[in-house]
Design a protein around this motif. Structure first.
Motif, PDB file in Angstrom:
ATOM      1  N   GLN A  68       0.808  -1.223   0.000  1.00 56.29           N
ATOM      2  CA  GLN A  68       0.000   0.000   0.000  1.00 56.29           C
ATOM      3  C   GLN A  68       0.837   1.266   0.000  1.00 56.29           C
ATOM      4  OE1 GLN A  68      -3.294   0.314  -0.365  1.00 56.29           O
ATOM      5  NE2 GLN A  68      -3.242  -1.898  -0.753  1.00 56.29           N
ATOM      6  N   SER A  69       2.102   1.177   0.418  1.00 56.54           N
ATOM      7  CA  SER A  69       2.939   2.383   0.410  1.00 56.54           C
ATOM      8  C   SER A  69       3.500   2.686  -0.979  1.00 56.54           C
ATOM      9  CB  SER A  69       4.084   2.234   1.413  1.00 56.54           C
ATOM     10  OG  SER A  69       4.960   1.184   0.992  1.00 56.54           O
ATOM     11  N   SER A  71       2.978   3.562  -4.868  1.00 61.06           N
ATOM     12  CA  SER A  71       1.961   4.201  -5.690  1.00 61.06           C
ATOM     13  C   SER A  71       1.552   3.265  -6.826  1.00 61.06           C
ATOM     14  CB  SER A  71       2.479   5.513  -6.271  1.00 61.06           C
ATOM     15  OG  SER A  71       2.804   6.405  -5.236  1.00 61.06           O
ATOM     16  N   ARG A  72       0.349   3.518  -7.372  1.00 58.45           N
ATOM     17  CA  ARG A  72      -0.135   2.659  -8.464  1.00 58.45           C
ATOM     18  C   ARG A  72       0.863   2.663  -9.621  1.00 58.45           C
ATOM     19  NH1 ARG A  72      -4.940   0.777  -9.031  1.00 58.45           N
ATOM     20  NH2 ARG A  72      -5.010   1.241 -11.267  1.00 58.45           N
ATOM     21  N   HIS A  74       4.493   3.949  -9.768  1.00 62.12           N
ATOM     22  CA  HIS A  74       5.493   4.534  -8.877  1.00 62.12           C
ATOM     23  C   HIS A  74       6.669   5.142  -9.661  1.00 62.12           C
ATOM     24  CE1 HIS A  74       6.746   4.745  -4.606  1.00 62.12           C
ATOM     25  NE2 HIS A  74       7.964   4.861  -5.150  1.00 62.12           N
ATOM     26  N   ASP A  88      10.587   9.348 -11.666  1.00 59.02           N
ATOM     27  CA  ASP A  88       9.591   9.260 -10.568  1.00 59.02           C
ATOM     28  C   ASP A  88       8.243   9.737 -11.106  1.00 59.02           C
ATOM     29  OD1 ASP A  88       9.560  10.382  -7.076  1.00 59.02           O
ATOM     30  OD2 ASP A  88       8.046   9.361  -8.291  1.00 59.02           O
ATOM     31  N   ASN A  90       5.563  10.901 -10.015  1.00 53.88           N
ATOM     32  CA  ASN A  90       4.803  11.621  -8.985  1.00 53.88           C
ATOM     33  C   ASN A  90       4.333  10.675  -7.876  1.00 53.88           C
ATOM     34  OD1 ASN A  90       4.993  14.195 -10.195  1.00 53.88           O
ATOM     35  ND2 ASN A  90       3.328  13.639 -11.605  1.00 53.88           N
ATOM     36  N   SER A  91       5.179   9.771  -7.483  1.00 57.27           N
ATOM     37  CA  SER A  91       4.805   8.817  -6.434  1.00 57.27           C
ATOM     38  C   SER A  91       4.662   9.537  -5.093  1.00 57.27           C
ATOM     39  CB  SER A  91       5.856   7.723  -6.318  1.00 57.27           C
ATOM     40  OG  SER A  91       7.106   8.278  -5.915  1.00 57.27           O
ATOM     41  N   THR A  92       3.923   8.916  -4.198  1.00 58.50           N
ATOM     42  CA  THR A  92       3.678   9.528  -2.883  1.00 58.50           C
ATOM     43  C   THR A  92       4.947   9.567  -2.045  1.00 58.50           C
ATOM     44  OG1 THR A  92       1.392   8.760  -2.921  1.00 58.50           O
ATOM     45  CG2 THR A  92       2.293   9.402  -0.777  1.00 58.50           C
ATOM     46  N   HIS A  93       5.688   8.439  -2.019  1.00 60.24           N
ATOM     47  CA  HIS A  93       6.836   8.335  -1.114  1.00 60.24           C
ATOM     48  C   HIS A  93       8.183   8.387  -1.812  1.00 60.24           C
ATOM     49  CE1 HIS A  93       4.135   7.609   2.183  1.00 60.24           C
ATOM     50  NE2 HIS A  93       3.543   6.636   1.517  1.00 60.24           N
ATOM     51  N   ARG A 101      16.444  10.907  -1.617  1.00 57.45           N
ATOM     52  CA  ARG A 101      15.353  10.892  -2.581  1.00 57.45           C
ATOM     53  C   ARG A 101      15.808  11.512  -3.890  1.00 57.45           C
ATOM     54  NH1 ARG A 101       9.005  12.198  -1.357  1.00 57.45           N
ATOM     55  NH2 ARG A 101       8.228  11.838  -3.479  1.00 57.45           N
ATOM     56  N   GLY A 117      10.304   4.115  -1.980  1.00 57.22           N
ATOM     57  CA  GLY A 117       9.616   4.881  -0.961  1.00 57.22           C
ATOM     58  C   GLY A 117       9.913   4.373   0.439  1.00 57.22           C
TER      59      GLY A 117
END
Length: 564
Positions: A68-69, A71-72, A74, A88, A90-93, A101, A117
């Motif tokens: 779940q951490s 991204s669809r 990533h 990247d 636009n991934s969340t983590h 990073r 992430g």
């Protein structure tokens, strides 16, 4: 870890097209060898790509990571003329290299280890065309031997076991089931342990919360029950005290009338007894004087008792107000004004019907739609009639709100003349009929039965008419109306008619003979109904004229300030 591999899905490894035996290495495009590693550094899945590929949680990615951490979509590894780049998406983590990073697009220098992430997974990316690297001392001996063999002569690595395409429900059941299956890997067991620990903590917290809410509910229910019982008890005590007060008021009013009659009779007797020969009569008169003094003393004591009873009633009302839950709105404020006026007229405010409040509001609107109230108040204030009326009412021990009765009768017009009826013609500010006026000391003039002004008619003398009006109200208040102010007005309006007959048929006590009982038992005439509600609504407006859109000062307050 066989079971961990079931969590991740992707294309079959080593998808690079097979080459013909006679094709040279230089003609073969560069291939990326990709390994998906878990938190322990174990290889979960192997892949080989010659072109760009995507990594993420969505099934359409080339490398699918069900965490779940992640991204669809990533990240993407892109092949460009100058080499391989990581993008990247636009991934969340984010994407990490050496715990840093990366920017949105970064060129890769293979081999590389990319962190996904905050997840426990990493991507190890290397070039299949790279020259072999001598093993470090910590490398396995077999790896060292393999490194000495040319890449072209190495046998193909065996393909990994096919990935299980588990549904979300299957993964949920696997992680949350009570029993562990034999094929579960370390990572799955670790996740299950974290879930169990979290579930234990949450269960304890939920139990504490439920107990706390239960205790608060019981306390709230107890407080509500107590408040209801206390309010009901205070209300009953207040109503009983109210009618005890009214009973005593009626008794005192009737005693006042009898005392006044006795004093008047005694004064006449003094005039008649002037002859010394009537010594016996003089002795009798002295005895009557002593009785009158004794009665005055008794009435003074009863009035002190009445004062204490009224104070106790006010305490009950304060307790009731404290127990009630109300919010300061215009509607609540107007209800409080109506209640204050009703209380001032001597009615039980605790038995005030809701429909009565609604009707008073309607009659207030009627006053707002006409100039009549403004004209009447101006007549009263310009001629200082209000002070005269309040003095007369106070002398008879009557509510000050009866000041609005002549306002409704005549708009405080001392020359007002009513319509001709079978009982006669009402005249003056108090609209006395000739017979009733004469009974209370207002001799009618020669034009008593003509609809004309007559300066010889005492009904047009405001001072005399006010004294007579207060005495007449006192009689109705103590006899027929049983100290019910609104019932007094209903009786005054119709006088010698069926309204008075209706009132006299009611039980002779304040608890059963009052305006609330009256309107419940009888359908009173429209004129009487309007009469009562116009007076009450005018009195309510008089408490706060500006609130209701009028520009005059509160009459009762203005008069009391002028007197003081």
């Amino acid at each position: 870890m066989e079971d961990d591999k079931t969590v991740f899905m992707g294309v079959s490894p080593f998808k690079a097209a097979e080459t013909d035996a006679d094709r040279t290495v230089l003609a073969k495009p560069e291939t990326l060898l990709v390994e998906l590693l878990n938190i322990s550094g174990q290889v979960i899945a192997n892949y080989a790509f010659e072109n760009s590929f995507g990594v993420g949680r969505a099934q359409e990615n080339s490398v699918v990571v069900n965490d779940q951490s992640i991204s669809r979509h990533h990240l993407e590894i892109k092949r460009e003329p100058d080499g391989w780049w990581v993008v990247d998406l636009n991934s969340t983590h984010g994407v990490y290299l050496d715990k840093q990073r990366l920017a949105a697009k970064t060129k890769l220098h293979l081999p590389v280890l990319l962190g996904l992430g905050v997840s426990p997974f990493e991507l190890k990316i290397a070039s299949a065309n790279a020259k072999p690297v001598l093993p470090t001392p910590k490398d396995d001996a077999t790896l060292f031997a393999a490194a000495q063999t040319p890449v072209l002569n190495q046998p193909k690595a065996p393909p990994p076991k096919p990935q299980q395409n588990l549904s979300a429900d299957a993964i949920k059941n696997r992680l949350l089931s009570e029993e562990e299956s034999a094929d579960m890997g370390d990572y799955t067991r670790m996740v299950r342990r974290v879930i169990r620990e979290d579930r234990t903590v949450r269960t304890k917290n939920y139990k504490k919360l439920i107990w706390s809410l239960g205790v608060l509910f019981l306390i709230s229910a107890g407080l509500v029950t107590y408040q209801y019982l206390a309010l009901d008890n205070a209300r009953k005590l207040a109503i009983n005290m109210f009618y005890d007060v009214k009973t005593l008021e009626v008794s005192l009013s009737q005693a006042d009338i009898r005392l006044a009659e006795n004093v008047e009779s005694l004064a006449k007797a003094f005039e008649e007894v002037k002859d010394e020969k009537l010594k016996v009569s003089q002795e009798r008169i002295k005895a009557e004087q002593a009785k009158i003094l004794e009665e005055k003393k008794r009435l003074a004591e009863e009035r002190q008792k009445l004062k204490l009873m009224k104070a106790k009633y006010q305490e009950y009302l304060k307790e009731i107000d404290f127990l009630r839950l109300s919010f300061p709105t215009d509607e609540q404020y107007e209800r409080e004004l109506i209640t204050r006026v009703v209380r001032g007229f001597g009615e039980s405010e605790l038995e005030l019907p809701d429909e009565f409040v609604t009707q008073v509001r309607q009659y207030i609107k009627n006053w707002q739609d006409t100039a009549r109230l403004r004209v009447a108040i101006k007549n009263m204030q310009d001629n200082q009639y209000g002070t005269m009326v309040l003095d007369a009412l106070d002398k008879e021990g009557l509510p000050a709100y009866f000041m609005y009765l002549p306002l409704q009768e005549s708009n405080y017009d001392t020359k007002a003349i009513g319509p001709e009826t079978r009982f006669g013609i009402a005249k003056g500010a108090w609209q006395f009929l000739a017979t009733t006026g004469q009974e209370y000391g207002l001799p009618p003039g020669p034009l008593a039965n003509v609809r004309e002004y007559d300066e010889q008619d005492a009904r047009f003398d405001f001072a005399q008419a006010t004294q007579a009006g207060a005495k007449y109200l006192k009689y109705i208040y103590s006899k027929q109306a049983q100290a019910s102010g609104l019932l007094v007005m209903a009786s005054y309006n119709y006088g010698h008619n069926k309204v008075r007959g209706m009132v006299e048929k009611m039980p002779d006590n304040p608890r059963d003979r009052n305006f609330w009982k009256f309107i419940q038992q009888y359908e009173i005439p429209v004129e009487t109904y309007d009469y009562v509600f116009y007076i009450v609504s005018a009195a309510v407006i008089g408490e706060d004229p500006k609130h209701f859109g009028f520009d005059f000062s509160p009459p009762l307050l203005q008069i009391s300030q002028a007197v003081n």
